[in-house]
Motif scaffolding. Sequence first.
Motif, PDB file in Angstrom:
ATOM      1  N   PRO A  20      80.072  67.897 -12.987  1.00  0.00           N
ATOM      2  CA  PRO A  20      80.182  67.333 -11.640  1.00  0.00           C
ATOM      3  C   PRO A  20      79.244  66.157 -11.395  1.00  0.00           C
ATOM      4  CG  PRO A  20      78.733  69.217 -11.572  1.00  0.00           C
ATOM      5  CD  PRO A  20      79.184  69.067 -13.005  1.00  0.00           C
ATOM      6  N   ARG A  21      79.669  65.315 -10.458  1.00  0.00           N
ATOM      7  CA  ARG A  21      78.798  64.316  -9.835  1.00  0.00           C
ATOM      8  C   ARG A  21      78.726  64.661  -8.360  1.00  0.00           C
ATOM      9  NH1 ARG A  21      80.034  59.239  -9.023  1.00  0.00           N
ATOM     10  NH2 ARG A  21      82.266  59.615  -9.022  1.00  0.00           N
ATOM     11  N   CYS A  22      77.553  64.511  -7.765  1.00  0.00           N
ATOM     12  CA  CYS A  22      77.409  64.677  -6.318  1.00  0.00           C
ATOM     13  C   CYS A  22      77.780  63.352  -5.655  1.00  0.00           C
ATOM     14  CB  CYS A  22      75.974  65.056  -5.958  1.00  0.00           C
ATOM     15  SG  CYS A  22      75.493  66.682  -6.540  1.00  0.00           S
ATOM     16  N   VAL A  23      78.843  63.378  -4.868  1.00  0.00           N
ATOM     17  CA  VAL A  23      79.305  62.191  -4.157  1.00  0.00           C
ATOM     18  C   VAL A  23      79.346  62.544  -2.675  1.00  0.00           C
ATOM     19  CG1 VAL A  23      81.162  60.518  -3.867  1.00  0.00           C
ATOM     20  CG2 VAL A  23      80.675  61.460  -6.144  1.00  0.00           C
ATOM     21  N   GLY A  24      78.400  62.002  -1.915  1.00  0.00           N
ATOM     22  CA  GLY A  24      78.271  62.404  -0.524  1.00  0.00           C
ATOM     23  C   GLY A  24      77.912  63.876  -0.466  1.00  0.00           C
ATOM     24  N   LYS A  25      78.751  64.656   0.203  1.00  0.00           N
ATOM     25  CA  LYS A  25      78.513  66.101   0.302  1.00  0.00           C
ATOM     26  C   LYS A  25      79.468  66.911  -0.576  1.00  0.00           C
ATOM     27  CE  LYS A  25      76.191  66.269   4.719  1.00  0.00           C
ATOM     28  NZ  LYS A  25      74.923  66.736   4.201  1.00  0.00           N
ATOM     29  N   ASN A  26      80.091  66.235  -1.544  1.00  0.00           N
ATOM     30  CA  ASN A  26      81.084  66.904  -2.389  1.00  0.00           C
ATOM     31  C   ASN A  26      80.766  66.748  -3.867  1.00  0.00           C
ATOM     32  OD1 ASN A  26      82.934  67.734  -0.230  1.00  0.00           O
ATOM     33  ND2 ASN A  26      83.197  65.538   0.058  1.00  0.00           N
ATOM     34  N   LEU A  27      81.376  67.633  -4.667  1.00  0.00           N
ATOM     35  CA  LEU A  27      81.319  67.538  -6.119  1.00  0.00           C
ATOM     36  C   LEU A  27      82.605  66.888  -6.611  1.00  0.00           C
ATOM     37  CD1 LEU A  27      79.963  71.094  -7.054  1.00  0.00           C
ATOM     38  CD2 LEU A  27      78.680  68.936  -6.949  1.00  0.00           C
ATOM     39  N   VAL A  28      82.465  65.887  -7.467  1.00  0.00           N
ATOM     40  CA  VAL A  28      83.600  65.235  -8.118  1.00  0.00           C
ATOM     41  C   VAL A  28      83.454  65.509  -9.612  1.00  0.00           C
ATOM     42  CG1 VAL A  28      84.731  63.031  -8.603  1.00  0.00           C
ATOM     43  CG2 VAL A  28      83.724  63.452  -6.341  1.00  0.00           C
ATOM     44  N   TRP A  29      84.509  66.025 -10.225  1.00  0.00           N
ATOM     45  CA  TRP A  29      84.451  66.493 -11.614  1.00  0.00           C
ATOM     46  C   TRP A  29      85.061  65.466 -12.563  1.00  0.00           C
ATOM     47  CZ3 TRP A  29      81.903  70.965 -12.687  1.00  0.00           C
ATOM     48  CH2 TRP A  29      81.569  71.754 -11.565  1.00  0.00           C
ATOM     49  N   HIS A  30      84.418  65.327 -13.728  1.00  0.00           N
ATOM     50  CA  HIS A  30      84.872  64.378 -14.758  1.00  0.00           C
ATOM     51  C   HIS A  30      84.922  65.064 -16.118  1.00  0.00           C
ATOM     52  CE1 HIS A  30      84.530  60.712 -12.267  1.00  0.00           C
ATOM     53  NE2 HIS A  30      83.554  61.379 -11.676  1.00  0.00           N
ATOM     54  N   CYS A  31      85.896  64.652 -16.937  1.00  0.00           N
ATOM     55  CA  CYS A  31      85.941  65.089 -18.327  1.00  0.00           C
ATOM     56  C   CYS A  31      84.682  64.604 -19.021  1.00  0.00           C
ATOM     57  CB  CYS A  31      87.162  64.508 -19.037  1.00  0.00           C
ATOM     58  SG  CYS A  31      88.735  65.081 -18.403  1.00  0.00           S
ATOM     59  N   TRP A  32      84.134  65.447 -19.894  1.00  0.00           N
ATOM     60  CA  TRP A  32      82.887  65.079 -20.579  1.00  0.00           C
ATOM     61  C   TRP A  32      82.811  65.821 -21.906  1.00  0.00           C
ATOM     62  CZ3 TRP A  32      78.692  68.146 -22.062  1.00  0.00           C
ATOM     63  CH2 TRP A  32      77.574  67.462 -22.507  1.00  0.00           C
ATOM     64  N   GLN A  33      82.249  65.153 -22.894  1.00  0.00           N
ATOM     65  CA  GLN A  33      81.943  65.764 -24.189  1.00  0.00           C
ATOM     66  C   GLN A  33      80.492  65.434 -24.535  1.00  0.00           C
ATOM     67  OE1 GLN A  33      83.790  67.908 -26.073  1.00  0.00           O
ATOM     68  NE2 GLN A  33      85.243  67.871 -24.362  1.00  0.00           N
ATOM     69  N   PRO A  34      79.843  66.265 -25.363  1.00  0.00           N
ATOM     70  CA  PRO A  34      78.411  66.070 -25.651  1.00  0.00           C
ATOM     71  C   PRO A  34      78.054  64.701 -26.233  1.00  0.00           C
ATOM     72  CG  PRO A  34      79.128  68.220 -26.401  1.00  0.00           C
ATOM     73  CD  PRO A  34      80.361  67.485 -25.957  1.00  0.00           C
ATOM     74  N   SER A  35      79.011  64.023 -26.841  1.00  0.00           N
ATOM     75  CA  SER A  35      78.724  62.710 -27.415  1.00  0.00           C
ATOM     76  C   SER A  35      78.631  61.617 -26.343  1.00  0.00           C
ATOM     77  CB  SER A  35      79.809  62.334 -28.426  1.00  0.00           C
ATOM     78  OG  SER A  35      81.076  62.291 -27.784  1.00  0.00           O
ATOM     79  N   GLU A  36      79.035  61.930 -25.105  1.00  0.00           N
ATOM     80  CA  GLU A  36      79.063  60.916 -24.047  1.00  0.00           C
ATOM     81  C   GLU A  36      77.755  60.909 -23.264  1.00  0.00           C
ATOM     82  OE1 GLU A  36      83.744  60.582 -23.070  1.00  0.00           O
ATOM     83  OE2 GLU A  36      82.805  62.485 -22.556  1.00  0.00           O
ATOM     84  N   PRO A  37      77.274  59.720 -22.911  1.00  0.00           N
ATOM     85  CA  PRO A  37      75.981  59.631 -22.230  1.00  0.00           C
ATOM     86  C   PRO A  37      76.037  60.208 -20.819  1.00  0.00           C
ATOM     87  CG  PRO A  37      77.056  57.491 -22.251  1.00  0.00           C
ATOM     88  CD  PRO A  37      77.906  58.408 -23.088  1.00  0.00           C
ATOM     89  N   MET A  38      74.858  60.562 -20.326  1.00  0.00           N
ATOM     90  CA  MET A  38      74.725  61.084 -18.972  1.00  0.00           C
ATOM     91  C   MET A  38      73.891  60.104 -18.151  1.00  0.00           C
ATOM     92  SD  MET A  38      76.236  64.085 -19.182  1.00  0.00           S
ATOM     93  CE  MET A  38      75.630  65.070 -17.833  1.00  0.00           C
ATOM     94  N   LEU A  39      74.072  60.168 -16.831  1.00  0.00           N
ATOM     95  CA  LEU A  39      73.291  59.357 -15.902  1.00  0.00           C
ATOM     96  C   LEU A  39      72.484  60.287 -15.010  1.00  0.00           C
ATOM     97  CD1 LEU A  39      76.188  56.986 -14.771  1.00  0.00           C
ATOM     98  CD2 LEU A  39      74.513  56.558 -16.585  1.00  0.00           C
ATOM     99  N   ILE A  40      71.370  59.814 -14.488  1.00  0.00           N
ATOM    100  CA  ILE A  40      70.583  60.619 -13.560  1.00  0.00           C
ATOM    101  C   ILE A  40      71.154  60.433 -12.161  1.00  0.00           C
ATOM    102  CG2 ILE A  40      68.310  61.000 -12.545  1.00  0.00           C
ATOM    103  CD1 ILE A  40      67.110  60.080 -15.198  1.00  0.00           C
TER     104      ILE A  40
END
Length: 195
Positions: free
Chosen positions: A76-96
């Motif tokens: 998930p990403r926190c967007v406003g007051k909601n969670l938005v979900w994205h496909c992800w695999q361990p090889s993909e970078p993360m953001l803070i």
Amino acid sequence: MEILNYNKNTLRRQLLQQRAALSMELWRSHSDLLCHHLSTCPEFISARTILAYQSCRQEPNLDYLFTHTNKQWGLPRCVGKNLVWHCWQPSEPMLIGAYGILEPSPELPPIEPDNVDLMLVPAVAIDRSGYRLGYGGGYYDRLRADPLWRKMLTIGIVFDFAYVETLPIEAWDLPIDNVCTELGVTKSTFIYAAE
């Protein structure tokens, strides 16, 4: 730990302090045991796309599952007051993200609820009836109140000390289907624990 007459804020503070007091060695070993039990339960084995989380504040760490199982992960990403979900695999970078939690890039493909088989739900505590104590932001409460997300199979993730007899609940609280700790996975009266 028996929970009866405490309010949510007091409970949250006490349980977060207890979790923060775990040594790094115990935190890692409990996380590894939890991942082992989770990877052997039928709900996990049959799932293809799983929503999960990146550990923060000494939550159980799921990294072993990310790197040792062949699943499509959603984070998930926190967007406003909601969670938005994205496909992800361990090889993909993360953001803070806004709360200092690692999040997937907003450029990764979104995940719709119809494409998800299982949600691993982080918690401060969960009780025997499946009710969850979160961090107080209401992100998972709002997500699970949406009929499209409500029908999704859930496994709450906590260490055993935070799997308690009873929690104070509100009218909007929805129970989690299953609970996984370092001792095994519990669904109603059935326990799936690896030998």
